[in-house]
Scaffold this motif. Structure first.
Motif: not given
Length: 753
Positions: A93, A723, A124, A99, A118, A133, A725
């Motif tokens: 990340r 998942g 997103n 993500h 992602p 995700s 964010p």
């Protein structure tokens, strides 16, 4: 009002629609049964509760904490390394990104080539539909394909997408051009296919899409030996109540998307299948494991399941490597040991543990995992809930230890199949997560030294610490840890003579007027151990004079299966006793007192928080209770609850009903007691623990209990925790810590230092 609450705002009124039942001869009333629904009336109630949270939390505290938390996510995070035929897969990340991306490298510390990003998916980037995700990935044995699990809204029901992996020569300019084109496209008009493909790297192609395959995950997915197909466990969805209807399926590429067969169906709500494939022989092994019970192993041969290790209560895992089946088990070894036999013998079936040869014997530490390579075994143990690593020959002969920091956790292990290299993650209260690499040839000669503080476990004598193998840092989270941070492990006396470990960390040089504001965290269930962990969002709290403690309550696995069994079923009260004992000991030590002590936990840990708040409301100044179980007389009726009856007992069993009713937080709110402020959090898309637990408990406390405030935050478009964010995590942490700061009377500092 509570001891530190500054809020006098009244909560929204909640209607009472009392339902009365007679269960096992006992009359049980439930005034908030209607909050179990997911209809418009409940949605309006949830909106009112969220508005109440916004009004109740101190905006000044939130405004001062948020920039500090935002800074803490402006650093890169690194996931495990998985090696496949010279390709190194990892998740990264980037600073500030929501993500992690899936990348592949030509060396462990090589340049990243993006496989999946992602952050680039239309959903997103403001497009229509819930955020998506990538929760897991499994590369094929040859590294040329990878399967990824994609979820919408964090609900843990996954689409499986199979992707090709780009060669090193893939034109990076193609990726740059695609990224630029994506940024200029109208995200709101993207359909599901373009939404997915827009986040793929240069040269990556979508080979197959298996939509809505339920709770399939990395542990229930295995590639065939020829890499031209895979086996996985599919389930129904949460919406239709079919999450525990399970099928083992095989998918083959040769016939396209339609070439998928069901190998077996399984509808036992208490048992979950797992699959693994020997990459050499192609043997498919299927494990049937209760959530907290024993494991039975079968092999799939000639279209039938052949029993291998069955009729046992032992928890067992199997790993195939180079003709050997390595069997890790607690059979006749509560702290686990490692056995082995040939793959051929495993395939024959009707195997007994006594036939296997012992590779790593049971020791004082808990055997967590053993990863085989061409000529080595990398062995991870935990002793008193912190990690030790050692390198052994494949026959179990101790070669040497691996140098690790004090009070650390090894969070994952992996190794190259045919090369002497291994990788692991390490973290601690005073150590940001790091990815470490290890050369397994070190210490492999005849003059290899030893350094094992647990000589009884390795069979080796002590040697100079310089003999330990030193890992190499590959990646690490770039956050500084204050020099004055103290980390201790204490042991407190609890019921039935148990000595319970409690980790404590605080900043020694921060001036605090009186006892320190302290947060006690715990879990205590399902064999999950509480071990040293780094909490980036704890840094401001520690800088502002707070202390963090973690209790290794019974019900976990810190001391093996006996420790787990001492906190399950009829013995579950021990878990709550350990929380209380830890809280009382922290107060008795002078570190804190009951006016500055908060308790926190989530999921099963949320049950622990609910229990100790209702049993000992006088001990806590505040509580944080996330995605919790709280109605222990109806938990089995929702989502995955039936599968947890092996841990808690079944409310329909008269004996279990008695001890469940005795501690069920929802049924033990005392209107004559002053309760501490409680901050509940839940998620609209939680497919594990139904949000009704938090809803009903909040309503009952708001209506019947003295004290508070009692707040409930429900997050949309997210689930039990998968998942999320980074931006959502910042929001959650800001609110949660703002609540804690206000209730514990903490002054917000200017920076996290």
């Amino acid at each position: 009002m509570s001891r530190h609450s500054a809020s006098t705002r009244s909560p929204p009124e909640t209607k009472r629609e009392t339902v009365t039942e007679t269960l096992h001869g006992v009359e049980v009333t439930d005034p908030y049964r209607w909050l179990e629904a997911d209809d418009e009336a409940v949605a309006e109630w949830v909106d009112e509760q969220n508005a109440h949270v916004d009004a109740a939390l101190d905006d000044g505290i939130r405004d001062r904490l948020r920039p500090r938390f935002e800074d803490l996510v402006e650093v890169a995070d690194y996931g495990p390394i998985t090696v496949r035929e010279g390709r190194y897969f990892a998740t990264v990340r980037e600073p500030g990104a929501d993500h992690a991306r899936l990348v592949v490298r030509d060396a462990a510390d090589g340049d990243d080539r993006v496989v999946v990003d992602p952050n680039a998916w239309a959903a997103n980037r403001g497009g229509e539909g819930p955020p998506r995700s990538m929760a897991w990935y499994v590369p094929a044995h040859d590294g040329e394909r990878v399967a990824v699990g994609v979820t919408e809204g964090g609900d843990e029901n996954y689409d499986v997408r199979v992707l090709s992996v780009p060669d090193p020569e893939a034109d990076e300019s193609t990726e740059d051009e695609a990224s630029e084109a994506d940024s200029e496209s109208d995200a709101s008009e993207a359909d599901s296919e373009s939404d997915a493909s827009s986040g793929y790297g240069a040269g990556v192609e979508e080979v197959a899409v298996l939509p809505e395959r339920g709770r399939v995950n990395a542990g229930s997915f295995a590639w065939d030996a020829d890499c031209e197909g895979f086996v996985y466990v599919a389930t129904g969805g949460a919406a239709d109540g079919a999450q525990m209807d399970k099928e083992v399926r095989r998918f083959r590429f040769a016939g396209g998307a339609a070439d998928e067969t069901v190998l077996l169906e399984h509808d036992d709500q208490h048992v979950w299948p797992r699959v693994t494939v020997d990459s050499d022989s192609g043997l498919l092994a299927v494990a049937f494991s209760e959530m907290v019970g024993g494991t039975e192993w079968y092999v799939h041969v000639d279209g039938d399941l052949r029993p291998v290790l069955t009729d046992t209560d032992a928890e067992t895992s199997v790993r195939f490597h180079d003709g050997t089946a390595f069997v890790s088990t607690d059979h006749d070894a509560p702290r686990r040991r490692l056995l082995a036999c040939s793959v051929e013998r495993f395939r024959e079936g009707d195997l007994s543990f006594e036939e296997c040869r012992e590779v790593i014997s049971e020791g004082e530490g808990i055997l967590q995992s053993a990863v085989p390579t061409a000529d080595s075994l990398l062995v991870h143990r935990q002793r008193d809930a912190h990690s030790r690593l050692s390198v052994h020959d494949r026959d179990g002969t101790h070669r040497r230890d691996v140098s690790l920091p004090e009070y650390c956790s090894v969070t994952w292990l992996s190794a190259a199949r045919d090369a002497p290299e291994a990788y692991f993650g390490v973290t601690g209260f005073d150590r940001p997560p790091a990815v470490q690499g290890l050369d397994l040839t070190v210490g492999s000669g005849d003059d290899a030294g030893v350094n094992d503080a647990d000589a009884d476990e390795s069979g080796a004598a002590d040697a100079d610490a310089s003999e330990a193998a030193a890992p190499t840092e590959i990646d690490s989270v770039d956050l500084s840890v204050p020099d004055d941070l103290v980390v201790e492990q204490r042991f407190v006396d609890s019921t039935d003579g148990a000595e319970v470990p409690v980790f404590v960390c605080y900043r020694e040089d921060v001036d605090v007027d009186g006892p320190r504001p302290t947060q006690l965290y715990g879990y205590g269930g399902f064999r999950n151990s509480v071990t040293p962990s780094f909490g980036r969002f704890r840094l401001p709290f520690l800088a502002d004079g707070g202390a963090f403690a973690a209790v290794c309550a019974r019900g976990g696995y810190e001391y093996g299966e006996p420790w787990h069994e001492a906190g399950m079923l009829a013995e579950k009260q021990h878990t709550f006793d350990d929380f209380v004992a830890a809280g009382e000991a922290l107060c008795a030590s002078g570190l804190t007192d009951s006016d500055r002590l908060a308790v926190a936990g989530g999921s099963n840990g949320g049950l622990s928080v609910g229990a100790v708040v209702t049993q000992r409301p006088d001990l806590w100044a505040a509580a944080r209770c996330a995605v919790p179980l709280l109605d222990m007389l109806r938990f089995h009726r929702f989502l995955l609850g039936e599968s947890w009856t092996t841990e808690y007992g079944h409310p329909e069993d008269p004996e279990a009903f008695e001890y469940l009713r005795a501690y069920s937080p929802y049924h033990n709110v005392d209107p004559d007691a002053t309760h501490p402020p409680v901050y509940f959090t839940t998620a609209a898309s939680d497919t594990r623990v139904h949000p009704s637990h938090a809803r009903k408990m909040t309503a009952r406390l708001q209506s019947e209990a003295d004290g508070g405030p009692f707040l409930l935050r429900t997050k949309p478009e997210t689930g039990h925790g998968v998942g999320k964010p980074a931006s959502m995590v910042v929001d959650e942490q800001t609110d949660s810590w703002a609540f804690c700061y206000e209730q514990l009377g903490i002054e917000v500092g200017d920076d996290a230092e």
